[in-house]
Each structure stands twice: as structure tokens, then as C-alpha cells.
Design an enzyme around this catalytic site. Sequence first.
Site, mmCIF file in Angstrom:
data_model
loop_
_atom_site.group_PDB
_atom_site.id
_atom_site.type_symbol
_atom_site.label_atom_id
_atom_site.label_comp_id
_atom_site.label_asym_id
_atom_site.label_seq_id
_atom_site.Cartn_x
_atom_site.Cartn_y
_atom_site.Cartn_z
ATOM 1 N N SER A 47 -1.421 24.115 0.929
ATOM 2 C CA SER A 47 -2.009 22.871 1.416
ATOM 3 C C SER A 47 -2.191 22.939 2.921
ATOM 4 C CB SER A 47 -1.114 21.681 1.073
ATOM 5 O OG SER A 47 -1.538 20.557 1.824
ATOM 6 N N GLY B 124 0.000 4.707 0.966
ATOM 7 C CA GLY B 124 -0.254 3.797 -0.142
ATOM 8 C C GLY B 124 -1.672 3.878 -0.672
ATOM 9 N N LEU B 125 -2.375 4.977 -0.381
ATOM 10 C CA LEU B 125 -3.734 5.134 -0.911
ATOM 11 C C LEU B 125 -3.749 6.175 -2.032
ATOM 12 C CD1 LEU B 125 -5.772 5.039 2.438
ATOM 13 C CD2 LEU B 125 -5.304 3.149 0.871
ATOM 14 N N SER B 126 -2.581 6.442 -2.584
ATOM 15 C CA SER B 126 -2.437 7.309 -3.761
ATOM 16 C C SER B 126 -2.765 8.769 -3.514
ATOM 17 C CB SER B 126 -3.305 6.803 -4.931
ATOM 18 O OG SER B 126 -2.797 5.606 -5.381
ATOM 19 N N SER B 127 -2.227 9.317 -2.436
ATOM 20 C CA SER B 127 -2.426 10.752 -2.225
ATOM 21 C C SER B 127 -1.791 11.547 -3.370
ATOM 22 C CB SER B 127 -1.871 11.194 -0.872
ATOM 23 O OG SER B 127 -0.532 10.802 -0.737
ATOM 24 N N SER B 128 -0.731 11.033 -3.963
ATOM 25 C CA SER B 128 -0.096 11.815 -5.031
ATOM 26 C C SER B 128 -0.929 11.783 -6.319
ATOM 27 C CB SER B 128 1.349 11.382 -5.263
ATOM 28 O OG SER B 128 1.420 10.066 -5.719
ATOM 29 N N GLU C 134 4.427 11.627 -12.409
ATOM 30 C CA GLU C 134 5.196 10.738 -11.517
ATOM 31 C C GLU C 134 6.514 10.319 -12.159
ATOM 32 O OE1 GLU C 134 4.393 9.599 -8.422
ATOM 33 O OE2 GLU C 134 2.315 10.281 -8.340
ATOM 34 N N ASP D 57 -2.850 3.898 -10.420
ATOM 35 C CA ASP D 57 -3.365 4.851 -9.432
ATOM 36 C C ASP D 57 -4.122 5.979 -10.112
ATOM 37 O OD1 ASP D 57 -1.925 3.216 -7.820
ATOM 38 O OD2 ASP D 57 -0.342 4.664 -7.383
ATOM 39 N N TYR E 113 10.796 0.230 -4.939
ATOM 40 C CA TYR E 113 9.855 0.154 -6.061
ATOM 41 C C TYR E 113 10.578 0.130 -7.414
ATOM 42 C CZ TYR E 113 5.756 1.173 -8.898
ATOM 43 O OH TYR E 113 4.756 1.111 -9.825
HETATM 44 C C1 GLA Z 1 2.098 2.046 -6.666
HETATM 45 C C2 GLA Z 1 2.224 2.530 -8.100
HETATM 46 C C3 GLA Z 1 1.254 1.775 -9.019
HETATM 47 C C4 GLA Z 1 1.368 0.267 -8.843
HETATM 48 C C5 GLA Z 1 1.339 -0.111 -7.353
HETATM 49 C C6 GLA Z 1 1.633 -1.575 -7.136
HETATM 50 O O1 GLA Z 1 0.851 2.383 -6.156
HETATM 51 O O2 GLA Z 1 1.994 3.911 -8.186
HETATM 52 O O3 GLA Z 1 1.490 2.168 -10.353
HETATM 53 O O4 GLA Z 1 2.515 -0.226 -9.467
HETATM 54 O O5 GLA Z 1 2.283 0.643 -6.599
HETATM 55 O O6 GLA Z 1 0.619 -2.356 -7.659
#
Ligand code: GLA
Length: 387
Positions: free
Chosen positions: A66, A125-129, A161, A173, A223
Site C-alpha cells: 500500500s 469515517g468514509l469507509s476506507s476499510s 469486519e 458501508d 461502537y
Molecule cells: C460504521 C459501520 C456501519 C454503520 C455506521 C453507523 O460506518 O461500519 O455499519 O453502523 O458506522 O451508521
Amino acid sequence: MMENLTKEFIKVFEETSENTFFAPGRINLIGEHIDYNGGHVFPCAISYGTYGLTRKRSDRIVRLYSMNFSDQGIKEFSLDNLVFKESDDWANYPKGMISYLYDLDSSQATGFDMLIYGNIPNGAGLSSSASIELLTAVAIEKMWQIKPDRINLVKLGQKVENDFIGVNSGIMDQFAVGMGQSNHALLLDCDTLEYSVVPLELPHEKILIMNTNKRRELADSKYNARRSECNEALRELQKVIKIDTLSDLSVTDFEKYQGSLSRDILRQRVRHVVTENQRTLDAKEALEAGDLVVFGQLMNESHQSLKADYEVTGNELDTIVELVQNQEGVIGARMTGAGFGGCAIALVEDDSLDRVIDQVGQAYADKIGYEADFYIASVGDGAKEII
Ligand code: GLA
């Protein structure tokens, strides 16, 4: 940029790459902390994401590199030993996906080299994973000539995950990253996985992404704690009303049965879930009707509920959202994603964008002591091979 990636591949692996893939990040317009409570979410894929260049190998070795973690060098493992390893660090996300796809169909599985580069700020929090999981999935789909339904790839991403990494996240996500469509948002029922694709028509507005630069790690955030509070509340409510998920409760049911919850905290959590699920449905209608004012109000209410009832915002997110909400030309704003830091989004009129970024940026830095980053979201497609 693609040229740089191609050159980098040659530098790292001493061969040329064969194929190139892209998986987006996502924002969630509204419907937060609802996916694991069986309700509705309203995300879309964005044009920031993760690129992957691959080359098949004739042996069973996988080598991953990476550019975002270049100091960690090449991560190497065999298809015969696809287990989680602490020292593999970021590479556990692709490794988990490789492992599950291998279990699904290994008839044409070979080793490969993959170079990865992401332009989503990581941990924001933009879902890089989810992006790297689905990137790996579409790359393997091609290399191993397998054709699982897209929704199965999405579910495997969530399994990575949950079971490989150990974060109890929901399906939102991976769904947005896997199923996104350019210029559309996805209204997803997380209980049934039925969804509709809604045109995101913003003739004179933009979605502004504001990164608080307060890092957030799902694994050590609250979480999982929120998830267990919701499970506890569900078990208590199931003694008095027949529901399968918290989102089965209507707002009226909630009023009627909230007294049977044992603690105020649980009441707050359920109130957020029930009202947020309703707001999400209302927001979809408002968008379809072209009523952005109502849409914006629902965004503001969503943030307030995540702040006061669900308690997942924190000083940085609250500061940036309040600053932006007070600007003229801002239709609505809220945190997006898991919270506890990371990003917020705002719906802003075109004419006001520059001023909003300027003034909010300055006031945020004054109050918090470091700067925020701003991006304009453009809404793109889900994970795919690109030329
Ligand atoms: C993270 C989790 C999602 C969702 C959001 C909150 O992004 O990966 O599944 O629960 O938080 O809405």
C-alpha cells in the site's frame, strides 16, 4: 495519477501490472447507527476511494503493497495460510476477503501481487476499510474467474469486519461501496436488504464533506458498546411487544413501551433508532419531491439525536456541525458514519461554498486548535474494474 501507479507497481514488484480496479468510499446522507438495528439507511458512493493494480502469479504467494503505508513495505503470505496476523496490520482487510473468497471457490485460485493506493482520508469515517475489502473482492473476481452475486461480496465484506477483524459493524458501508451508482443514493432496508436507487438531484447545491481530523478507530471506539446497549434494549422490549429489531418499533410504539426499559440510557438509544429510522424514510421522500429544505432539517435533527440520545458525536463533530449550520446558504448538516470523530457532511448552496469553507475552516481551527479538511463530494459508482 494512473501513470504514477503503474510506475510504482513496476518499482515495487519488478513487473508490469495487468489489471486496475477502483472501489469508492461512502457517505451516509442520513440513517446513522441504524443498519445493525434492522432499519433504513441512505448512503451513496463517492468518487474518492481506493485503487488497486494487480498481476497474477504462477505460485500461491500473495504480495500486497500500500502506497499509504509504504513504511510497512510488502506484506506477503501464502494462500495456504490465510489467517489474521497482528503484524499484517492494514493487510488483514484484503487478507480476510481473500480467505473468504478462497473458501467460496478456489478452483482457479492463484497467488498475485497487488499495489494499493487510497485517496480517502483513512480513519475519517468514509469507509476506507469497506473500500479495500470490495476492491480486493472485484480484483479476485477477475483473477480467479469467479462470479458470485454482488450482494454476496457485500456480505463477505461485512464478514471480514465482523469475524476476521472483530468490529461488529453493520452492512451499510460494504453495501454502498459495492452497489453504489453514480449520481444516486441508495435507500436500503437493512433487515431485508431490499433497496431502491434514488436520483440525487442537487441543481444548485453541493454536498460538502468536512473532516474534523479527529481520528476514529472503530475497534477501540464505543461502537461495539452501542451495539450491545441496543441488543439489551431489544431483549427488554421483546418481553412486552413482538419485534425482531428495534426498527420494527414505530414512534408511537416507542412512546407506549419506553416505560418498560430498565434504564434511561436504553431509552435514549432506542429513541434515536426509532426516530432516525423515520427521518430516513422522510428524507428519501423529501429528496424525491425536490424539497431540500425539509431534507436539510432532517439532517440537522439527525445530528441532534446522535449528539443527545445516541452520544456518538464529541466536541470536534459538534463544533464543526454547529459552525456550518449557522452559515447562510447551508441547508442542513450532520455527522456521517460511526461518529466519535471523523467526518460530517453539509448540504450547501453553490454560491455560498467558498465562504462557508473559509469561515468554518477558520473558526474550527480557532476553537479546536488544528485544521479541518474540506472536500466536495461527487457521487460515483460502486467497486469495479477500470481501464
Ligand atoms: C460504521 C459501520 C456501519 C454503520 C455506521 C453507523 O460506518 O461500519 O455499519 O453502523 O458506522 O451508521
